[in-house]
Design a protein around this motif. Sequence first.
Motif, PDB file in Angstrom:
ATOM      1  N   THR A 253       0.842  -1.189   0.000  1.00 60.66           N
ATOM      2  CA  THR A 253       0.000   0.000   0.000  1.00 60.66           C
ATOM      3  C   THR A 253       0.879   1.240   0.000  1.00 60.66           C
ATOM      4  O   THR A 253       1.813   1.337   0.800  1.00 60.66           O
ATOM      5  CB  THR A 253      -0.924   0.028   1.229  1.00 60.66           C
ATOM      6  OG1 THR A 253      -1.761  -1.129   1.212  1.00 60.66           O
ATOM      7  CG2 THR A 253      -1.797   1.267   1.231  1.00 60.66           C
ATOM      8  N   LEU A 254       0.587   2.172  -0.907  1.00 58.99           N
ATOM      9  CA  LEU A 254       1.298   3.446  -0.976  1.00 58.99           C
ATOM     10  C   LEU A 254       0.391   4.556  -0.456  1.00 58.99           C
ATOM     11  O   LEU A 254      -0.788   4.618  -0.822  1.00 58.99           O
ATOM     12  CB  LEU A 254       1.720   3.764  -2.408  1.00 58.99           C
ATOM     13  CG  LEU A 254       2.892   2.989  -3.010  1.00 58.99           C
ATOM     14  CD1 LEU A 254       3.200   3.527  -4.394  1.00 58.99           C
ATOM     15  CD2 LEU A 254       4.118   3.073  -2.125  1.00 58.99           C
ATOM     16  N   VAL A 255       0.953   5.437   0.363  1.00 66.81           N
ATOM     17  CA  VAL A 255       0.203   6.564   0.918  1.00 66.81           C
ATOM     18  C   VAL A 255       0.992   7.844   0.650  1.00 66.81           C
ATOM     19  O   VAL A 255       2.169   7.934   1.000  1.00 66.81           O
ATOM     20  CB  VAL A 255      -0.040   6.397   2.428  1.00 66.81           C
ATOM     21  CG1 VAL A 255      -0.912   7.534   2.950  1.00 66.81           C
ATOM     22  CG2 VAL A 255      -0.673   5.047   2.732  1.00 66.81           C
ATOM     23  N   ASN A 256       0.347   8.797   0.016  1.00 68.89           N
ATOM     24  CA  ASN A 256       0.968  10.096  -0.249  1.00 68.89           C
ATOM     25  C   ASN A 256       0.775  10.976   0.977  1.00 68.89           C
ATOM     26  O   ASN A 256      -0.346  11.410   1.285  1.00 68.89           O
ATOM     27  CB  ASN A 256       0.345  10.750  -1.481  1.00 68.89           C
ATOM     28  CG  ASN A 256       1.099  11.991  -1.926  1.00 68.89           C
ATOM     29  OD1 ASN A 256       1.803  12.627  -1.143  1.00 68.89           O
ATOM     30  ND2 ASN A 256       0.951  12.362  -3.188  1.00 68.89           N
ATOM     31  N   ARG A 257       1.872  11.250   1.682  1.00 72.86           N
ATOM     32  CA  ARG A 257       1.821  12.046   2.896  1.00 72.86           C
ATOM     33  C   ARG A 257       2.155  13.519   2.652  1.00 72.86           C
ATOM     34  O   ARG A 257       2.136  14.318   3.604  1.00 72.86           O
ATOM     35  CB  ARG A 257       2.821  11.491   3.919  1.00 72.86           C
ATOM     36  CG  ARG A 257       2.597  10.027   4.278  1.00 72.86           C
ATOM     37  CD  ARG A 257       1.343   9.829   5.080  1.00 72.86           C
ATOM     38  NE  ARG A 257       1.162   8.432   5.498  1.00 72.86           N
ATOM     39  CZ  ARG A 257       0.130   7.984   6.203  1.00 72.86           C
ATOM     40  NH1 ARG A 257      -0.806   8.838   6.575  1.00 72.86           N
ATOM     41  NH2 ARG A 257       0.034   6.716   6.534  1.00 72.86           N
TER      42      ARG A 257
END
Length: 345
Positions: A207-211
């Motif tokens: 899972t990729l999360v743009n912070r």
Amino acid sequence: MPVLHVPAPSPRRVLPVRRLCLAALVPLLAAAALYGAPARADEPGWTAEPAAGRTAARPYFYLAGTPGTVLEDRLALANTTDQERTVTLRGADAYNTADGAFAVRPARPAAGDGPTGAAAGAGSWISFGASATVKIPPRTRAVVPFTVTVPPASPPGDHPAAVVATEGGREVGVRVHLRVSGPTLAALTVEDVAVRGRGAAAEVAYTLVNRGNVALAPELSISARGRFGEVPGRSAHPVPVELLPGQRVELTEPWPGAPVFDHASLTLTVTAPGGARATGHASAWFVPWGIAAWTGAGLLGLGATTSVALLLVRRRRTRRDDPPALVGVPEQEPVAEHELTGAPR
């Protein structure tokens, strides 16, 4: 700003007359017949795209400004049929679907504003004014102006949005790349890394999360090590997704170099322009279950054979340790013992 209507360009002007020949006449007539016939049921008969700039056509809208700025641009609608088209225009917020695709939010009802309301994010900054509904005459191209009003308190960074054109239940979205000036931050995290499948069908789920506050074009690499040394991974390559700010996507990556029989520790590294970098870790056993089943059956059979052999040996040893039985020897009468008193008989 009024809507500008211009006749749609005729395709017959595109081909120079000197290039016409008998071989080219057939496809030309076919194209002319298609152009002159009404659109089929599965063809909308109209298109929506950014109006061409001064130098070339544009695939998207690219806008940038400071908080409080009012930006302007134009949308081109082309009707290629013999019937008038009525197209409704609106702004919409954009987001990533769970698998990373680019999508737009549906129209939101608003009190006293009919069935179609404004968006909650950057889509609400887009306004067509009195041109929200456009009637396009047959074979006509309409250029529709619109504005993007950036609120004074807007945070810096990318604010994904789209212009959506609707007619007869069909929607066409044109993406709007909108950036508010100010400090930008490129940051992401990698979560929920896991290995699925075995052998050539193995894949890595993550899972990729743009912070951060800017859209990211990530690149991914895989490195792994097993009990017997290095395991082939994957070199850095682009991930086919544009990760929008604040969005979370669930992706998978093929891992054809996964070992056949080993315990591997895997490191997944994701980078993006602007200095964004994150890693995730996972480990998994790789066991060829078919071979393991045959090996287990063989060991089970070997264990049973060994147990039987030990039982037989123990029985033989027990028989050898027993005292031998006397056969055919008569029992002797006990001999009378005389008491020795010292007196003569």
